[in-house]
Design a protein around this motif. Structure first.
Motif, mmCIF file in Angstrom:
data_model
loop_
_atom_site.group_PDB
_atom_site.id
_atom_site.type_symbol
_atom_site.label_atom_id
_atom_site.label_comp_id
_atom_site.label_asym_id
_atom_site.label_seq_id
_atom_site.Cartn_x
_atom_site.Cartn_y
_atom_site.Cartn_z
ATOM 1 N N LEU A 105 4.224 10.326 -0.601
ATOM 2 C CA LEU A 105 3.735 8.696 -0.125
ATOM 3 C C LEU A 105 5.136 8.023 0.568
ATOM 4 O O LEU A 105 5.649 8.026 -0.483
ATOM 5 C CB LEU A 105 2.966 7.971 -1.175
ATOM 6 N N TYR A 106 4.674 6.682 1.016
ATOM 7 C CA TYR A 106 4.986 5.677 1.317
ATOM 8 C C TYR A 106 5.015 4.977 1.179
ATOM 9 O O TYR A 106 3.675 4.719 1.549
ATOM 10 C CB TYR A 106 5.839 6.497 2.971
ATOM 11 N N ASN A 109 -0.288 8.727 10.824
ATOM 12 C CA ASN A 109 -0.782 7.890 9.326
ATOM 13 C C ASN A 109 0.260 6.837 9.634
ATOM 14 O O ASN A 109 -0.339 5.443 9.684
ATOM 15 C CB ASN A 109 -1.098 8.066 8.545
ATOM 16 N N LEU A 110 1.742 7.716 9.860
ATOM 17 C CA LEU A 110 2.684 6.027 9.079
ATOM 18 C C LEU A 110 2.243 5.217 10.850
ATOM 19 O O LEU A 110 2.887 3.923 10.414
ATOM 20 C CB LEU A 110 4.047 6.273 8.901
ATOM 21 N N ARG A 150 0.625 4.497 12.615
ATOM 22 C CA ARG A 150 -0.996 3.388 13.020
ATOM 23 C C ARG A 150 -0.546 2.732 11.781
ATOM 24 O O ARG A 150 -0.818 1.423 13.081
ATOM 25 C CB ARG A 150 -1.681 4.339 12.345
ATOM 26 N N PHE A 151 -0.212 2.748 10.804
ATOM 27 C CA PHE A 151 0.751 0.727 9.736
ATOM 28 C C PHE A 151 1.282 0.495 10.798
ATOM 29 O O PHE A 151 2.156 -0.838 10.379
ATOM 30 C CB PHE A 151 0.229 1.811 8.493
ATOM 31 N N THR A 194 0.746 -1.458 -0.176
ATOM 32 C CA THR A 194 -0.200 0.251 0.125
ATOM 33 C C THR A 194 0.528 1.453 -0.012
ATOM 34 O O THR A 194 1.864 1.138 0.423
ATOM 35 C CB THR A 194 -0.704 -0.055 1.118
ATOM 36 N N TRP A 195 0.041 2.315 0.053
ATOM 37 C CA TRP A 195 1.413 3.600 -0.556
ATOM 38 C C TRP A 195 0.515 4.447 0.889
ATOM 39 O O TRP A 195 -0.814 4.339 0.739
ATOM 40 C CB TRP A 195 0.850 4.565 -1.426
ATOM 41 N N GLN A 196 1.064 4.960 1.599
ATOM 42 C CA GLN A 196 0.658 6.008 2.739
ATOM 43 C C GLN A 196 1.220 7.302 2.408
ATOM 44 O O GLN A 196 2.189 7.643 2.546
ATOM 45 C CB GLN A 196 0.554 5.255 3.638
ATOM 46 N N PHE A 197 0.002 8.581 2.800
ATOM 47 C CA PHE A 197 1.010 9.955 3.015
ATOM 48 C C PHE A 197 1.269 9.602 4.642
ATOM 49 O O PHE A 197 1.041 9.362 5.909
ATOM 50 C CB PHE A 197 -0.255 11.143 3.167
ATOM 51 N N ASP A 205 0.223 11.477 7.216
ATOM 52 C CA ASP A 205 0.240 12.900 8.422
ATOM 53 C C ASP A 205 -0.290 12.288 9.328
ATOM 54 O O ASP A 205 -0.956 11.279 9.464
ATOM 55 C CB ASP A 205 -1.182 12.942 7.389
ATOM 56 N N TYR A 247 3.020 -3.335 9.689
ATOM 57 C CA TYR A 247 3.673 -2.971 8.193
ATOM 58 C C TYR A 247 4.864 -2.704 8.454
ATOM 59 O O TYR A 247 4.880 -2.333 9.794
ATOM 60 C CB TYR A 247 2.727 -1.380 7.833
#
Length: 148
Positions: free
Chosen positions: A93-94, A48-49, A51-52, A40-43, A45, A57
């Motif tokens: 995005l990461y 958010n990272l 949390r993943f 997946t790609w995530q910002f 913000d 993740y």
């Protein structure tokens, strides 16, 4: 009069595949995906990272470019190693991944909650319960209020 220079033969064997200007672009593709992982790609913000990462993740290592060759700029932020990134406007995005079995477990739990909510929504409520709709002499009653 001077001679025109001869054109040199260009070695195209090392040139990357050409992508036509009006051709389809896949800027968010992740190279060398392991089939045992979900990607997946995530910002980054508002936590958010984090949390993943807390959900299991991990960052995808930059072992090549994501999508178009000009898109990817590997990040060297503290604690991230060399993460695969993609710039999207002013944000980055990461790329993250999680074991497929963990993703499937999480997805099944989320789907079970949705299924239960849909079951409850489709089950008639008790007599006179909140949100009930009845027809009585041509008028409708919802939540105790006459609608007509």
């Amino acid at each position: 009069m001077s001679k025109k220079p001869e054109l040199q033969h260009l070695d195209t064997s090392k040139r990357p595949d050409r992508i036509p200007i009006d051709g389809p672009r896949n800027i968010l593709s992740i190279p060398n995906q392991d089939p045992n992982y979900h990607y997946t790609w995530q910002f980054p913000d508002a936590g958010n990272l984090e949390r993943f990462l807390n959900a299991g993740y991990e960052f995808v290592a930059a072992e090549g470019n994501a999508g178009d060759a000009s898109i990817d700029k590997p990040s060297r932020l503290p604690g991230m190693g060399t993460a695969l990134t993609c710039v999207s406007g002013p944000k980055t995005l990461y790329a993250l991944r999680i074991r497929q079995e963990w993703y499937d477990e999480d997805f099944a739990k989320a789907q079970a909650q949705i299924d239960e909510q849909e079951r409850q929504a489709s089950t008639p409520s008790h007599e006179g319960g909140y949100g009930e709709v009845k027809k009585s002499g041509g008028s409708q009653v919802k939540g105790g209020h006459r609608l007509s």
